[in-house]
Design a protein around this motif. Structure first.
Motif, PDB file in Angstrom:
ATOM      1  N   ASP A 112       5.848   5.319   1.053  1.00  0.00           N
ATOM      2  CA  ASP A 112       5.715   6.562   1.744  1.00  0.00           C
ATOM      3  C   ASP A 112       6.981   7.403   1.554  1.00  0.00           C
ATOM      4  O   ASP A 112       6.540   8.778   1.511  1.00  0.00           O
ATOM      5  CB  ASP A 112       5.458   6.088   3.180  1.00  0.00           C
ATOM      6  CG  ASP A 112       5.609   7.384   4.005  1.00  0.00           C
ATOM      7  OD1 ASP A 112       4.560   8.374   4.011  1.00  0.00           O
ATOM      8  OD2 ASP A 112       6.392   7.601   4.941  1.00  0.00           O
TER       9      ASP A 112
ATOM     10  N   ARG B 255       6.631  11.565   0.038  1.00  0.00           N
ATOM     11  CA  ARG B 255       7.215  12.530   0.636  1.00  0.00           C
ATOM     12  C   ARG B 255       8.041  13.523   0.232  1.00  0.00           C
ATOM     13  O   ARG B 255       8.412  14.710  -0.106  1.00  0.00           O
ATOM     14  CB  ARG B 255       7.639  12.143   2.026  1.00  0.00           C
ATOM     15  CG  ARG B 255       6.589  11.869   3.028  1.00  0.00           C
ATOM     16  CD  ARG B 255       7.056  11.418   4.443  1.00  0.00           C
ATOM     17  NE  ARG B 255       7.760  10.257   4.447  1.00  0.00           N
ATOM     18  CZ  ARG B 255       9.241  10.096   4.760  1.00  0.00           C
ATOM     19  NH1 ARG B 255       9.695  11.473   5.239  1.00  0.00           N
ATOM     20  NH2 ARG B 255       9.712   9.069   4.856  1.00  0.00           N
TER      21      ARG B 255
ATOM     22  N   ARG C 202      -5.533  11.126   2.276  1.00  0.00           N
ATOM     23  CA  ARG C 202      -4.207  10.911   2.495  1.00  0.00           C
ATOM     24  C   ARG C 202      -3.457  11.699   1.648  1.00  0.00           C
ATOM     25  O   ARG C 202      -2.582  12.493   1.904  1.00  0.00           O
ATOM     26  CB  ARG C 202      -3.672   9.399   2.452  1.00  0.00           C
ATOM     27  CG  ARG C 202      -2.321   9.174   2.390  1.00  0.00           C
ATOM     28  CD  ARG C 202      -1.729   7.694   2.137  1.00  0.00           C
ATOM     29  NE  ARG C 202      -2.303   7.519   0.718  1.00  0.00           N
ATOM     30  CZ  ARG C 202      -1.526   8.083  -0.407  1.00  0.00           C
ATOM     31  NH1 ARG C 202      -0.435   8.847  -0.154  1.00  0.00           N
ATOM     32  NH2 ARG C 202      -1.920   7.693  -1.650  1.00  0.00           N
ATOM     33  N   GLU C 203      -3.744  11.739   0.390  1.00  0.00           N
ATOM     34  CA  GLU C 203      -2.939  12.599  -0.470  1.00  0.00           C
ATOM     35  C   GLU C 203      -3.156  14.110  -0.339  1.00  0.00           C
ATOM     36  O   GLU C 203      -2.060  15.019  -0.397  1.00  0.00           O
ATOM     37  CB  GLU C 203      -3.369  12.010  -2.042  1.00  0.00           C
ATOM     38  CG  GLU C 203      -3.238  10.981  -2.606  1.00  0.00           C
ATOM     39  CD  GLU C 203      -3.601  10.469  -3.869  1.00  0.00           C
ATOM     40  OE1 GLU C 203      -2.853  10.014  -4.691  1.00  0.00           O
ATOM     41  OE2 GLU C 203      -4.792  11.144  -4.246  1.00  0.00           O
TER      42      GLU C 203
ATOM     43  N   ASP D 204      -7.936   7.438   0.463  1.00  0.00           N
ATOM     44  CA  ASP D 204      -6.894   7.448  -0.401  1.00  0.00           C
ATOM     45  C   ASP D 204      -6.691   8.996  -0.902  1.00  0.00           C
ATOM     46  O   ASP D 204      -5.541   9.373  -0.463  1.00  0.00           O
ATOM     47  CB  ASP D 204      -6.937   6.788  -1.660  1.00  0.00           C
ATOM     48  CG  ASP D 204      -5.748   6.542  -2.454  1.00  0.00           C
ATOM     49  OD1 ASP D 204      -4.627   6.361  -1.970  1.00  0.00           O
ATOM     50  OD2 ASP D 204      -5.682   7.229  -3.606  1.00  0.00           O
TER      51      ASP D 204
ATOM     52  N   ALA E  95      -1.256  15.025   2.748  1.00  0.00           N
ATOM     53  CA  ALA E  95       0.188  14.991   2.496  1.00  0.00           C
ATOM     54  C   ALA E  95       0.665  16.183   1.876  1.00  0.00           C
ATOM     55  O   ALA E  95       1.974  16.457   2.008  1.00  0.00           O
ATOM     56  CB  ALA E  95       0.606  13.910   1.896  1.00  0.00           C
TER      57      ALA E  95
ATOM     58  N   THR F 290       0.809  -1.090  -0.056  1.00  0.00           N
ATOM     59  CA  THR F 290       0.139  -0.038  -0.057  1.00  0.00           C
ATOM     60  C   THR F 290       0.941   1.261   0.118  1.00  0.00           C
ATOM     61  O   THR F 290       2.244   1.069   0.164  1.00  0.00           O
ATOM     62  CB  THR F 290      -0.990  -0.060   1.232  1.00  0.00           C
ATOM     63  OG1 THR F 290      -0.196   0.358   2.555  1.00  0.00           O
ATOM     64  CG2 THR F 290      -1.699  -1.381   1.231  1.00  0.00           C
ATOM     65  N   MET F 291       0.330   2.501  -0.135  1.00  0.00           N
ATOM     66  CA  MET F 291       0.846   3.775   0.125  1.00  0.00           C
ATOM     67  C   MET F 291       1.395   3.912   1.359  1.00  0.00           C
ATOM     68  O   MET F 291       2.432   4.981   1.546  1.00  0.00           O
ATOM     69  CB  MET F 291      -0.048   4.741  -0.429  1.00  0.00           C
ATOM     70  CG  MET F 291      -0.559   4.807  -1.801  1.00  0.00           C
ATOM     71  SD  MET F 291       0.774   4.703  -3.017  1.00  0.00           S
ATOM     72  CE  MET F 291       1.688   6.229  -3.141  1.00  0.00           C
ATOM     73  N   GLU F 292       1.139   3.225   2.348  1.00  0.00           N
ATOM     74  CA  GLU F 292       1.801   3.162   3.658  1.00  0.00           C
ATOM     75  C   GLU F 292       3.141   2.260   3.868  1.00  0.00           C
ATOM     76  O   GLU F 292       3.808   2.496   4.648  1.00  0.00           O
ATOM     77  CB  GLU F 292       0.762   2.939   4.842  1.00  0.00           C
ATOM     78  CG  GLU F 292      -0.502   3.993   4.977  1.00  0.00           C
ATOM     79  CD  GLU F 292      -1.210   4.011   4.013  1.00  0.00           C
ATOM     80  OE1 GLU F 292      -1.690   2.968   3.469  1.00  0.00           O
ATOM     81  OE2 GLU F 292      -1.801   5.248   3.777  1.00  0.00           O
ATOM     82  N   SER F 293       3.235   1.450   2.766  1.00  0.00           N
ATOM     83  CA  SER F 293       4.562   0.607   2.757  1.00  0.00           C
ATOM     84  C   SER F 293       5.792   1.755   2.878  1.00  0.00           C
ATOM     85  O   SER F 293       5.675   2.847   2.363  1.00  0.00           O
ATOM     86  CB  SER F 293       4.662   0.090   1.521  1.00  0.00           C
ATOM     87  OG  SER F 293       3.480  -0.928   1.549  1.00  0.00           O
TER      88      SER F 293
END
Length: 537
Positions: free
Chosen positions: A303, A307, A350-351, A347, A354, A296-299
């Motif tokens: 991540d 960033r 989160r984007e 999702d 961020a 996932t994008m949290e991997s």
């Protein structure tokens, strides 16, 4: 016909206008000027891969440290229509899709000649016809008693040509296939740049699958050449680069620097990025990943790359675009649909939190969900002011392959099904398929393909302890093949058989191929009307 040109497929109707003599002359000029550099850059990719296979680790390039350290340079300001990009819809270039996407309410439409498109010659040329007609508002048509007509204020049009690695074998110059990138870019630019400018917009592009800042320099050289060729001001073109290869993540600032007079930002091409992460580290046993759904994008590595991309873009005053949620609406099951749409909301939240300046969607019905999230949390046209100066991303962070999850039989089966269904659809002329309420394109199919290879090559085991061998995966592939027809409309037994044998050959190979699209390109010849048709030789 310009001297040295051969066309190896049928050209009919309005397609002849696209391949006009002046357009072909432009193609030839670009090919002869820039194709040698493209081929040299592709050779350089192979050298890098050999070093990685030998145990070398990727790092930020030392020779460009001064570019990263210099705070004074910024990219060009947003061009007309690109000031606010909070939601962009993507999809292939068939006529109905173009109208629906431009009418979707999204800020921009990325018309895709690459991952969601099967590049039969008919698809490529008809796509160019459709975009030309849309720009001139001559695309309206009726089908099945329904009118398809552009609204007064359609989305801004952005075009994605094919990547540097793909040839256009139906057009050869001096007995050499053209670059698919140059072919797609050049025809769109030649026929539409002046018309777009006259209508208050411009020729805007998404550039895929680059691996080095020198590949961005090549694009910039092509942009300068092309603008001079048509006599339009330098800097009129704008290009957003998809950071969707692992090497490119180490070259973000350099890519922006090379394109700074033409840049409109970077995009997190998440699915291709996962594919590249596996492929580039193919011999590294520490980079074996669990089931695709668990990446996932949290991997860690995902991540870190997000960033760094946001920090880099905002430091240089351009858009940091988010990626694609694969979910699509589920008809006839309100509960399941709400679960899927909740994933989309999460999702997009989160984007935007961020610091992203926009996001991608694959279906018009998701536009409102994404738009509502960005409208609530991004009050201005962008978030360039969110500098993320606290972010420090190291090479180790970008290579962090620690991902919670397991490899399961269901994961193997899901990958086998996705890869077979997509490959069969692709060689039938369809490059974008809904599968289990997810939108699958070449990028997601590539993850499925290389994961199966990776698990076999590194002798991984299922969560049950069962070894993942080539024979085991072959059995799964043959098992799920019987369901492909029910999953994808229009595919035939012959195409499924080709997909099965291709995937079996991949999992048994010493090295997985670089791209399935390159491997399967010869099968599209059957859709293109035959071999040599017209030549100036």
């Amino acid at each position: 016909m310009p001297q040295g040109v051969q066309i190896h497929a049928r050209v009919q109707g309005a397609q002849s206008d696209i391949l006009s003599e002046p357009a072909l002359a432009f193609l030839v000029a670009l090919h002869r000027t820039f194709n040698p550099t493209r081929l040299a850059l592709l050779d350089a990719r192979d050298v890098v891969q050999q070093r990685l296979d030998g145990g070398e680790q990727l790092d930020f390039p030392s020779e460009t440290a001064h570019i990263r350290a210099d705070p004074s340079w910024v990219c060009a300001p947003p061009a007309p229509g690109l000031e606010d990009r909070r939601v962009e819809i993507t999809g292939p270039t068939d006529r109905k899709m173009v109208i629906n996407a431009l009418n979707s309410g999204a800020k921009a439409f990325m018309a895709d000649f690459e991952d969601s498109n099967s590049p039969s010659f008919q698809n490529m040329l008809n796509g160019q016809v459709n975009l030309r007609d849309a720009i001139r508002r001559q695309i309206d048509f009726e089908q099945g008693g329904k009118q398809y007509k552009l609204t007064e204020k359609p989305a801004t049009l952005i075009v994605r040509p094919r990547g540097w690695h793909l040839d256009e074998p139906r057009i050869t110059v001096d007995h050499q296939p053209m670059s698919g990138s140059i072919f797609d870019f050049a025809l769109y630019f030649f026929h539409n740049a002046k018309e777009l400018i006259a209508r208050g917009s411009g020729p805007y592009f998404y550039l895929p699958k680059m691996e080095h800042y020198r590949e961005a320099r090549l694009w910039n050289d092509i942009f300068n050449f092309s603008q001079a060729y048509l006599g339009i001001p330098l800097g009129t073109i704008r290009a957003t680069v998809l950071i969707e290869t692992l090497p490119a993540a180490f070259h973000m600032e350099e890519i922006l620097f090379e394109l700074r007079h033409h840049s409109s930002g970077l995009n997190c091409g998440r699915w291709d990025y996962i594919f590249s992460f596996i492929k580039k580290r193919r011999l590294d046993k520490t980079a074996v990943l669990p089931d695709r759904k668990d990446v996932t994008m949290e991997s860690g590595f995902m991540d870190a790359y997000v960033r760094l991309l946001i920090q880099t873009c905002h430091k240089r005053r351009v858009a940091a675009m988010g990626g694609m949620s694969a979910q699509i609406p589920i008809k006839g099951d309100a509960k399941a649909n709400e679960v899927a749409m909740a994933k989309v909301r999460a999702d997009k939240l989160r984007e935007v939190t961020a610091g992203h300046d926009g996001t991608w969607i694959a279906h018009p019905l998701i536009n409102k969900i994404a738009m509502d999230v960005f409208n609530e949390h991004m009050l201005g046209p962008n978030q360039y002011h969110v500098r993320r100066e606290e972010v420090v991303v190291t090479p180790k962070d970008l290579l962090n392959s620690s991902v919670p999850g397991k490899i399961t039989h269901d994961g193997v089966k899901s990958n086998a099904s996705a890869a077979l269904a997509y490959c069969a659809a692709w060689i039938s002329g369809n490059g974008c398929i809904p599968l289990n309420f997810l939108m699958e394109d070449a990028a997601t199919a590539e993850i499925a393909r290389v994961q199966l290879w990776q698990w076999v090559y590194h002798k991984a085991r299922l969560d049950t302890g069962h070894p993942i061998t080539a024979s085991y995966v072959e059995g799964v592939l043959r098992e799920v093949a019987s369901n492909v027809k029910s999953l994808v409309a229009g595919v035939q037994d012959k195409q499924i058989a080709i997909a099965v044998e291709y995937m079996i050959s991949q999992v048994k190979a010493d090295r997985a191929s670089d791209f399935l699209t390159s491997d399967l390109m010869p099968y599209l010849e059957a859709l293109d009307g035959g071999k040599w048709i017209k030549s100036s030789l």
